[in-house]
Scaffold this active site. Structure first.
Site, PDB file in Angstrom:
ATOM      1  N   ASP A 111      -8.474  -0.648   8.852  1.00  0.00           N
ATOM      2  CA  ASP A 111      -8.955   0.413   9.736  1.00  0.00           C
ATOM      3  C   ASP A 111      -9.258  -0.154  11.108  1.00  0.00           C
ATOM      4  O   ASP A 111      -9.919  -1.202  11.227  1.00  0.00           O
ATOM      5  CB  ASP A 111     -10.235   1.049   9.181  1.00  0.00           C
ATOM      6  CG  ASP A 111      -9.992   1.883   7.945  1.00  0.00           C
ATOM      7  OD1 ASP A 111      -8.909   2.483   7.835  1.00  0.00           O
ATOM      8  OD2 ASP A 111     -10.899   1.948   7.092  1.00  0.00           O
ATOM      9  N   ARG A 114       0.840  -1.205   0.000  1.00  0.00           N
ATOM     10  CA  ARG A 114       0.000   0.000   0.000  1.00  0.00           C
ATOM     11  C   ARG A 114       0.868   1.244   0.000  1.00  0.00           C
ATOM     12  O   ARG A 114       1.792   1.370   0.790  1.00  0.00           O
ATOM     13  CB  ARG A 114      -0.907   0.006   1.237  1.00  0.00           C
ATOM     14  CG  ARG A 114      -1.636   1.339   1.452  1.00  0.00           C
ATOM     15  CD  ARG A 114      -3.074   1.264   1.099  1.00  0.00           C
ATOM     16  NE  ARG A 114      -3.736   2.542   1.104  1.00  0.00           N
ATOM     17  CZ  ARG A 114      -4.700   2.886   1.936  1.00  0.00           C
ATOM     18  NH1 ARG A 114      -5.102   2.037   2.862  1.00  0.00           N
ATOM     19  NH2 ARG A 114      -5.281   4.048   1.839  1.00  0.00           N
TER      20      ARG A 114
END
Length: 166
Positions: free
Chosen positions: A102, A88
């Protein structure tokens, strides 16, 4: 209870989003984060912040319940490290991504919802718990209902059933 949401709509170094999710489950214990339960993968369309569809592949989403002795801040650091290991790169908001982890809930902790802090050279988003928009995202609420059906939103006290009806 500690809850982490997973989302991806692009392949990663590990392969398609299904393989990326499996890799997350393998990587977390290396950092002292033990997955206890995980939902199946849910497909959801890519949407702009306005709720309008965008020209991106659909997302695959899941939620993981974990156990760790790490603080919420340290756990968030681990999640960002795992994201980086898998490939990422954070460039702009709402972009297609190979992985997004998250922190949704950390033992019911509620923190202030404040803006950015730091100087203009290095702005830092403070950790906000529960995750600020988790209660508005069907792609988080549906997997949550699968693994923790009696969960209540720590800030509002609303049940998953109430949140999903909204």
């Amino acid at each position: 209870m500690i809850l982490i949401a997973f989302g991806a709509n692009l392949p990663s170094r590990e392969g398609p989003p299904e393989a990326t999710f499996a890799s997350v489950l393998v990587r977390l214990p290396r950092f002292g984060v033990r997955p206890l339960a995980w939902s199946r993968l849910y497909r959801s369309p890519a949407l702009a912040p306005t709720g309008q569809p965008v020209d991106q592949p659909d997302f695959l989403n899941a939620v993981i319940a974990v156990r760790t002795d790490l603080s919420a801040e340290a756990l968030l650091g681990v999640l960002h490290r795992v994201e980086a290991q898998i490939g990422r790169r954070r460039r702009r908001a709402n972009e297609p991504r190979s992985i997004d982890l998250d922190l949704i809930d950390y033992h019911g902790t509620v923190t202030a919802q404040s803006g950015l802090r730091g100087d203009s050279a290095r702005l830092v988003r403070p950790l906000v718990l529960p995750h600020p928009r988790a209660d508005q995202r069907r792609f988080v609420l549906d997997p949550l209902a699968e693994i923790v059906p009696r969960w209540r939103h720590p800030r509002s006290g609303r049940t998953l059933a109430e949140l999903r009806r909204r």
